[in-house]
Design a protein around this motif. Structure first.
Motif, PDB file in Angstrom:
ATOM      1  N   ALA A  34     -18.757 -91.900 -35.888  1.00 46.22           N
ATOM      2  CA  ALA A  34     -18.490 -91.056 -36.817  1.00 46.22           C
ATOM      3  C   ALA A  34     -20.663 -91.679 -37.438  1.00 46.22           C
ATOM      4  N   THR A  35     -20.380 -92.511 -37.580  1.00 46.17           N
ATOM      5  CA  THR A  35     -22.263 -92.855 -38.211  1.00 46.17           C
ATOM      6  C   THR A  35     -23.558 -91.787 -36.986  1.00 46.17           C
ATOM      7  N   ARG A  36     -23.218 -92.026 -36.397  1.00 46.95           N
ATOM      8  CA  ARG A  36     -23.445 -91.819 -34.894  1.00 46.95           C
ATOM      9  C   ARG A  36     -23.871 -90.178 -35.107  1.00 46.95           C
ATOM     10  N   ALA A  37     -22.882 -89.236 -35.662  1.00 44.60           N
ATOM     11  CA  ALA A  37     -23.136 -88.005 -36.295  1.00 44.60           C
ATOM     12  C   ALA A  37     -23.742 -88.034 -37.791  1.00 44.60           C
ATOM     13  N   ALA A  38     -23.383 -88.320 -38.082  1.00 48.68           N
ATOM     14  CA  ALA A  38     -24.115 -88.271 -39.775  1.00 48.68           C
ATOM     15  C   ALA A  38     -26.233 -88.644 -39.949  1.00 48.68           C
ATOM     16  N   GLU A  39     -26.296 -89.693 -38.518  1.00 52.68           N
ATOM     17  CA  GLU A  39     -27.488 -89.485 -38.169  1.00 52.68           C
ATOM     18  C   GLU A  39     -28.100 -88.549 -37.702  1.00 52.68           C
ATOM     19  N   VAL A  40     -27.571 -87.853 -37.003  1.00 58.19           N
ATOM     20  CA  VAL A  40     -27.938 -86.949 -36.370  1.00 58.19           C
ATOM     21  C   VAL A  40     -28.216 -85.763 -37.006  1.00 58.19           C
TER      22      VAL A  40
ATOM     23  N   ASN B 220     -14.340 -87.115 -25.057  1.00 54.43           N
ATOM     24  CA  ASN B 220     -14.714 -88.034 -25.297  1.00 54.43           C
ATOM     25  C   ASN B 220     -15.259 -89.012 -26.645  1.00 54.43           C
ATOM     26  N   PHE B 221     -16.350 -87.659 -27.361  1.00 48.47           N
ATOM     27  CA  PHE B 221     -16.655 -87.798 -28.372  1.00 48.47           C
ATOM     28  C   PHE B 221     -16.428 -86.975 -29.146  1.00 48.47           C
ATOM     29  N   PRO B 222     -15.529 -86.934 -29.959  1.00 50.81           N
ATOM     30  CA  PRO B 222     -14.624 -85.904 -30.233  1.00 50.81           C
ATOM     31  C   PRO B 222     -15.466 -85.020 -31.931  1.00 50.81           C
ATOM     32  N   ILE B 223     -16.671 -86.479 -32.385  1.00 54.73           N
ATOM     33  CA  ILE B 223     -17.545 -85.766 -33.704  1.00 54.73           C
ATOM     34  C   ILE B 223     -19.042 -85.852 -33.149  1.00 54.73           C
ATOM     35  N   ALA B 224     -19.441 -87.080 -32.127  1.00 55.53           N
ATOM     36  CA  ALA B 224     -20.707 -86.644 -31.859  1.00 55.53           C
ATOM     37  C   ALA B 224     -21.238 -85.788 -31.177  1.00 55.53           C
TER      38      ALA B 224
ATOM     39  N   THR C  27     -24.725 -99.142 -18.852  1.00 59.03           N
ATOM     40  CA  THR C  27     -25.251 -97.404 -18.998  1.00 59.03           C
ATOM     41  C   THR C  27     -24.547 -97.021 -19.675  1.00 59.03           C
ATOM     42  N   ALA C  28     -24.206 -97.026 -20.064  1.00 58.45           N
ATOM     43  CA  ALA C  28     -23.798 -96.129 -21.788  1.00 58.45           C
ATOM     44  C   ALA C  28     -23.761 -96.965 -23.023  1.00 58.45           C
ATOM     45  N   GLY C  29     -23.976 -95.871 -24.019  1.00 61.43           N
ATOM     46  CA  GLY C  29     -24.269 -96.188 -25.491  1.00 61.43           C
ATOM     47  C   GLY C  29     -25.702 -95.703 -25.547  1.00 61.43           C
ATOM     48  N   VAL C  30     -26.048 -94.776 -25.991  1.00 61.24           N
ATOM     49  CA  VAL C  30     -27.710 -94.273 -25.881  1.00 61.24           C
ATOM     50  C   VAL C  30     -27.849 -94.063 -27.412  1.00 61.24           C
ATOM     51  N   ASP C  31     -29.150 -94.148 -27.872  1.00 58.07           N
ATOM     52  CA  ASP C  31     -29.974 -93.889 -29.397  1.00 58.07           C
ATOM     53  C   ASP C  31     -29.957 -92.203 -29.599  1.00 58.07           C
ATOM     54  N   HIS C  32     -29.306 -92.018 -30.588  1.00 59.98           N
ATOM     55  CA  HIS C  32     -29.097 -90.777 -31.489  1.00 59.98           C
ATOM     56  C   HIS C  32     -30.503 -90.014 -31.275  1.00 59.98           C
ATOM     57  N   HIS C  33     -32.309 -90.417 -31.010  1.00 60.04           N
ATOM     58  CA  HIS C  33     -33.006 -89.929 -31.474  1.00 60.04           C
ATOM     59  C   HIS C  33     -34.018 -89.938 -30.028  1.00 60.04           C
ATOM     60  N   VAL C  34     -33.775 -89.945 -28.950  1.00 58.54           N
ATOM     61  CA  VAL C  34     -34.524 -89.435 -27.603  1.00 58.54           C
ATOM     62  C   VAL C  34     -33.678 -88.960 -26.953  1.00 58.54           C
TER      63      VAL C  34
END
Ligand code: UN1
Length: 477
Positions: A102-108, A150-154, A438-445
């Protein structure tokens, strides 16, 4: 019972004759929410209203778009605990993972609020005297977004935010299995004052509602995340109408462990990549490619640490691995666990957990002595299952890592700078990770892969502009 969640079409919440019932995978009898089942008629109305709204939204100022996106980002951030709980209940990932999502969605949304101001072009001298050439970016029009469970909001967020930031209007079709978090995002977008028709939300099945969206002649582009087979269908349907497409699909992501690796770190990287989020990430590490020198010690420790992972109720603080999302997905995973034995690998774990009868709980599975030729090492399982493949040296490791029809993410655990550099150069994946899962990526790249994993331009970061805009070359004398 709470009222059903409705679809958002042209700024109005609309109901439906039929309902989608959304159950909790950790307590399978617990109803999380009910949703109006969208129809092809709803899609038609949503697309038509998005088309009308586009005529003004395309000319809105970057400030107007930034204010809206910032408001949405702030609201998502403020409500991240509530969203996280809902997401955990509908999807099954742990509360920490869900609040993080959810935080990632906000950052995006905050990131793309600023990107709205950066829609720059260039002025180029013409070959003809007295003529100037401007190259500018313009929105595409109506974009259809189709998102996975699998990522219902991001994923809804990282498709919606750039689409709106660059002046497009949107019809979002959220996953039928997990529509509640995306519905909450739709409510937040509406409450933030999004003009009617600019953002529309319809939930339903891919084969009916998703198909209607891809077929609709007034939809200019489709961005999809999901399986390869659905991606292929979307591509062929969309091409009939010459729509622009962006597809994010599967993976069979390798993680190489070299003899010179820091063993404890490598184990943590592999556990996270293979099993966190219950292995339900297209970036999950499903092939652990281990150099001979460290292989036996690695396997022993991996088994030991995997057995210590706490699988259980994802709302509990101590839980590390939640349930599998659905019965179908669990049956699919169990099929591959059985196949592993039939193909000659030694399976450790992978069984359904009988002591946790309320949900779709599965013990993480390690397939020891697997080869890269086995189906368990070639087909995407999308569960907490990983093959361990022994290799002689670095060159063989790279060859095995690249020997797949996918190319999303690849990793290496090594303390050698030379090997790390070589790996980054020779990997045939779109994402290359050194001493990281391999999983878990930044939101801005940028995010995306090669081969069968992805098609079209990259998602996320500044690069998203390439998909969500079109170029105009204007000549002036
Ligand atoms: C991540 O690994 O942080 O569907 C993101 C997926 C990908 C996103 C992965 N599109 O799993």
């Amino acid at each position: 019972m709470k009222k059903p969640c409705m679809n958002l079409v042209g700024g109005e919440w609309i109901s439906s004759q039929e309902l989608i019932r959304n159950f909790n995978p950790a307590r399978v009898k617990e109803l999380v929410s009910t949703h109006a089942r969208g129809t092809p008629e709803d899609i038609d109305r949503a697309v038509n209203t998005a088309r009308v709204a586009f005529q003004s939204w395309r000319y809105s100022t970057p400030s107007e778009r930034a204010v809206l996106l910032d408001k949405i980002g702030t609201s998502l951030f403020e409500r991240r605990q509530e969203i996280g709980r809902l997401l955990t209940r509908e999807q099954g990932k742990t509360l920490a993972e869900a609040v993080g999502e959810a935080t990632r969605a906000a950052e995006v949304f905050h990131f793309y609020a600023q990107e709205a101001f950066r829609l720059a072009g260039e002025v180029v001298p013409s070959t003809r005297p007295g003529v100037s050439v401007e190259v500018t970016r313009e929105p595409l029009g109506v974009v259809g977004l189709i998102t996975p469970w699998n990522f219902p909001i991001a994923i809804p967020a990282w498709k919606t935010a750039p689409a709106l930031a660059f002046g497009n209007t949107v019809v979002l079709k959220a996953a039928e299995l997990t529509p509640a978090s995306a519905h909450l995002m739709a409510e937040i977008i509406q409450d933030a004052g999004c003009p009617a028709g600019v953002f529309n939300f319809v939930c339903g099945s891919g084969s009916v509602v998703g198909h209607a969206l891809v077929e609709h002649v007034e939809v200019d582009a489709i961005s999809f995340t999901g399986s390869v087979s659905t991606g292929e269908n979307i591509a062929s349907t969309a091409m009939k109408h010459m729509k622009k497409i962006q597809l994010e699909m599967g993976g069979k992501n390798p993680m190489i462990v070299m003899s010179d690796a820091d063993l404890d770190k490598a184990i943590q990287v592999c556990l996270n990549g293979a099993f966190f989020a219950t292995g339900q990430r297209c970036t999950a590490s499903s092939r652990l490619i281990v150099e001979e020198g460290i292989h036996d010690e690695f396997v022993e420790k991996l088994i030991e640490e995997t057995q210590c992972l706490r699988v259980g109720d994802p709302l509990h603080k101590e839980t590390q691995i939640g349930p599998v999302v659905s019965e179908d997905q669990l049956n699919n995973n169990l099929y591959y666990v059985d196949l592993a034995t039939r193909e000659g690998a030694e399976t450790v774990g992978g069984d359904r957990i009988d002591s946790l009868p309320t949900g779709y709980y599965q013990r993480p599975a390690i397939f020891v002595n697997a080869t890269n030729e086995m189906r368990i090492s070639r087909e995407e399982i999308f569960g907490p299952c990983a093959s361990v493949i022994k290799v002689a040296d670095f060159d063989e490791a790279i060859n095995v890592a690249n020997d797949t029809e996918f190319g999303l993410s690849a990793g290496i655990c090594t303390t050698s700078l030379k090997r790390a550099r070589e790996f980054k150069r020779r990997s045939e994946a779109g994402l290359a990770m050194v001493n990281l899962p391999t999983a878990g990526v930044d939101h801005h790249v940028p995010f995306g892969g090669r081969k069968k994993s992805s098609y079209g331009q990259r998602e996320k970061g500044r690069y998203a502009v390439e998909f969500y805009t079109d170029i105009k070359t204007a000549y002036t004398a």
